[in-house]
Design a protein around this motif. Structure first.
Motif, PDB file in Angstrom:
ATOM      1  N   ASP A 191       0.831  -1.217   0.000  1.00  0.00           N
ATOM      2  CA  ASP A 191       0.000   0.000   0.000  1.00  0.00           C
ATOM      3  C   ASP A 191       0.856   1.255   0.000  1.00  0.00           C
ATOM      4  N   TRP A 192       1.927   1.265   0.788  1.00  0.00           N
ATOM      5  CA  TRP A 192       2.705   2.494   0.939  1.00  0.00           C
ATOM      6  C   TRP A 192       3.659   2.757  -0.217  1.00  0.00           C
ATOM      7  N   PHE A 193       4.190   1.706  -0.869  1.00  0.00           N
ATOM      8  CA  PHE A 193       4.998   2.055  -2.033  1.00  0.00           C
ATOM      9  C   PHE A 193       4.107   2.471  -3.208  1.00  0.00           C
ATOM     10  N   CYS A 194       2.859   1.975  -3.256  1.00  0.00           N
ATOM     11  CA  CYS A 194       1.913   2.468  -4.261  1.00  0.00           C
ATOM     12  C   CYS A 194       1.547   3.923  -3.981  1.00  0.00           C
ATOM     13  N   SER A 195       1.374   4.247  -2.688  1.00  0.00           N
ATOM     14  CA  SER A 195       1.088   5.629  -2.313  1.00  0.00           C
ATOM     15  C   SER A 195       2.256   6.531  -2.672  1.00  0.00           C
ATOM     16  N   GLY A 196       3.476   6.040  -2.459  1.00  0.00           N
ATOM     17  CA  GLY A 196       4.649   6.824  -2.810  1.00  0.00           C
ATOM     18  C   GLY A 196       4.759   7.064  -4.301  1.00  0.00           C
ATOM     19  N   LEU A 197       4.473   6.035  -5.106  1.00  0.00           N
ATOM     20  CA  LEU A 197       4.525   6.198  -6.558  1.00  0.00           C
ATOM     21  C   LEU A 197       3.447   7.147  -7.062  1.00  0.00           C
ATOM     22  N   ALA A 198       2.324   7.187  -6.366  1.00  0.00           N
ATOM     23  CA  ALA A 198       1.281   8.143  -6.751  1.00  0.00           C
ATOM     24  C   ALA A 198       1.754   9.572  -6.513  1.00  0.00           C
ATOM     25  N   ALA A 199       2.556   9.762  -5.445  1.00  0.00           N
ATOM     26  CA  ALA A 199       3.096  11.102  -5.154  1.00  0.00           C
ATOM     27  C   ALA A 199       4.304  11.434  -6.021  1.00  0.00           C
ATOM     28  N   HIS A 200       5.010  10.398  -6.501  1.00  0.00           N
ATOM     29  CA  HIS A 200       6.207  10.597  -7.326  1.00  0.00           C
ATOM     30  C   HIS A 200       6.094   9.699  -8.558  1.00  0.00           C
ATOM     31  N   PRO A 201       5.177  10.028  -9.479  1.00  0.00           N
ATOM     32  CA  PRO A 201       4.934   9.147 -10.626  1.00  0.00           C
ATOM     33  C   PRO A 201       6.130   9.090 -11.573  1.00  0.00           C
ATOM     34  N   GLU A 202       6.201   7.979 -12.284  1.00  0.00           N
ATOM     35  CA  GLU A 202       7.252   7.826 -13.284  1.00  0.00           C
ATOM     36  C   GLU A 202       7.025   8.781 -14.449  1.00  0.00           C
ATOM     37  N   GLN A 203       8.105   9.307 -14.968  1.00  0.00           N
ATOM     38  CA  GLN A 203       8.039  10.203 -16.115  1.00  0.00           C
ATOM     39  C   GLN A 203       8.188   9.400 -17.394  1.00  0.00           C
ATOM     40  N   HIS A 204       7.325   9.664 -18.367  1.00  0.00           N
ATOM     41  CA  HIS A 204       7.360   8.965 -19.648  1.00  0.00           C
ATOM     42  C   HIS A 204       7.437   9.980 -20.786  1.00  0.00           C
ATOM     43  N   LYS A 205       8.026   9.558 -21.883  1.00  0.00           N
ATOM     44  CA  LYS A 205       8.092  10.429 -23.052  1.00  0.00           C
ATOM     45  C   LYS A 205       6.697  10.599 -23.643  1.00  0.00           C
ATOM     46  N   PRO A 206       6.355  11.804 -24.069  1.00  0.00           N
ATOM     47  CA  PRO A 206       5.065  12.004 -24.751  1.00  0.00           C
ATOM     48  C   PRO A 206       4.996  11.167 -26.016  1.00  0.00           C
ATOM     49  N   LEU A 207       3.833  10.583 -26.277  1.00  0.00           N
ATOM     50  CA  LEU A 207       3.661   9.745 -27.460  1.00  0.00           C
ATOM     51  C   LEU A 207       3.894  10.558 -28.719  1.00  0.00           C
ATOM     52  N   GLY A 208       4.641   9.979 -29.634  1.00  0.00           N
ATOM     53  CA  GLY A 208       4.875  10.635 -30.916  1.00  0.00           C
ATOM     54  C   GLY A 208       5.968  11.675 -30.910  1.00  0.00           C
TER      55      GLY A 208
END
Length: 311
Positions: A191-208
């Motif tokens: 639960d807490w590492f999911c909560s942490g990822l919600a606060a610090h989401p992974e950055q992805h390249k914009p499509l295209g």
């Protein structure tokens, strides 16, 4: 005298000239610094059969610890690796830190059990089961907790609660923790590492969108949380297999004398000297772990006896 000189130079990391002075004060005889070097070289040669036994024992073990540290040799940074458990230690020296360095010790590349180590990526290339050092994780989580991240503080609580339960189960002689109990203890971690990822989401390249090569740089918090997610099974292996410890403190303790040697001497003068140091240190560490008399064991090794074998 040869056993004493070897012990003082390798185990107590006293420089050769001071070993000679100490021998004069203790025994009334002052060897030359060259005599100390010759004693160490002779000892390393005599211990070769014992090192093979240590290597064979570790290769066949079910759980091992591994770590490495940088050492200076001939003005360059090289690496000293350790593979160990509660009864045996094997040190190996190599100019390389990665898999090429592992090959020198001839243990990790053949090991099929569970290896406890940190998150250094070359260990992942080894064909064995892996368990992560949670002491490293606790230090990283503590830093984020002190910066006010609640997810980090609660992850620390979850890990320590699991450690407490696993330690109690081992102390009681239990072979495993009930699956439903493990699930209850592991749920706060998830639960807490999911909560942490919600606060610090992974950055992805914009499509295209093109132009930037490679992956986008992630924040330190995101990188830590991704490790907690992607290596979950290895982080929590100590809960699912009670033969596996919570941390890699065994290997870290076994490296402490190496750091003392570097602080005292600053470097190894030659690769041959570094290799001799590793051979004798492997024997001495193993002898101490098994509660044998160190000086007597070195004396019998010089005499060519097998009675002091650490196996």
């Amino acid at each position: 005298m040869q056993a004493a000189m070897t012990y003082l130079n390798v185990r107590q990391v006293i420089p050769c000239a001071r070993v000679a002075e100490l021998c004069q004060d203790l025994f009334g005889h002052r060897p030359s610094a060259g005599s100390v070097v010759q004693a160490v070289a002779k000892c390393a040669d005599r211990l070769a059969p014992h090192i093979d036994k240590i290597r064979n024992h570790l290769t066949a073990a079910s759980v091992l610890h591994a770590d490495e540290t940088g050492v200076r040799c001939e003005g360059k940074t090289h690496w000293l690796h350790v593979v160990s458990n509660a009864t045996h230690s094997l040190y190996s020296y190599s100019p390389n830190r990665g898999v090429e360095g592992f090959k020198v010790g001839q243990v990790l590349t053949q090991f099929c059990g569970t290896l406890v180590h940190d998150f250094w990526k070359p260990y992942d290339l080894l064909d064995c089961d892996h368990s992560r050092c949670n002491a490293h994780l606790l230090r990283e989580l503590t830093a984020f907790s002190e910066d006010g991240h609640h997810w980090a503080k609660n992850l620390i609580t979850a890990l320590l609660e699991m450690k407490k339960t696993a330690d109690a189960a081992r102390a009681n002689g239990e072979k495993a923790i009930a699956s439903d109990h493990r699930a209850r203890l592991q749920k706060p971690y998830d639960d807490w590492f999911c909560s942490g990822l919600a606060a610090h989401p992974e950055q992805h390249k914009p499509l295209g969108k093109t132009g930037q090569r490679g992956r986008l740089k992630q924040s330190p918090a995101t990188n830590l949380l991704r490790r907690l997610r992607d290596k979950r099974e290895e982080v929590l292996r100590f809960m699912n297999d009670l033969t596996v410890p919570f941390d890699n403190n065994q290997a870290e303790r076994d490296l402490r004398m190496i750091k003392v040697q570097q602080k005292v001497s600053g470097c190894f003068r030659s690769e041959e000297g570094a290799q001799r140091f590793c051979v004798i240190s492997s024997y001495i560490s193993t002898i101490r772990k098994q509660g044998l008399n160190l000086i007597d064991s070195l004396k019998t090794a010089f005499c060519g006896s097998s009675t002091a074998s650490p196996c």
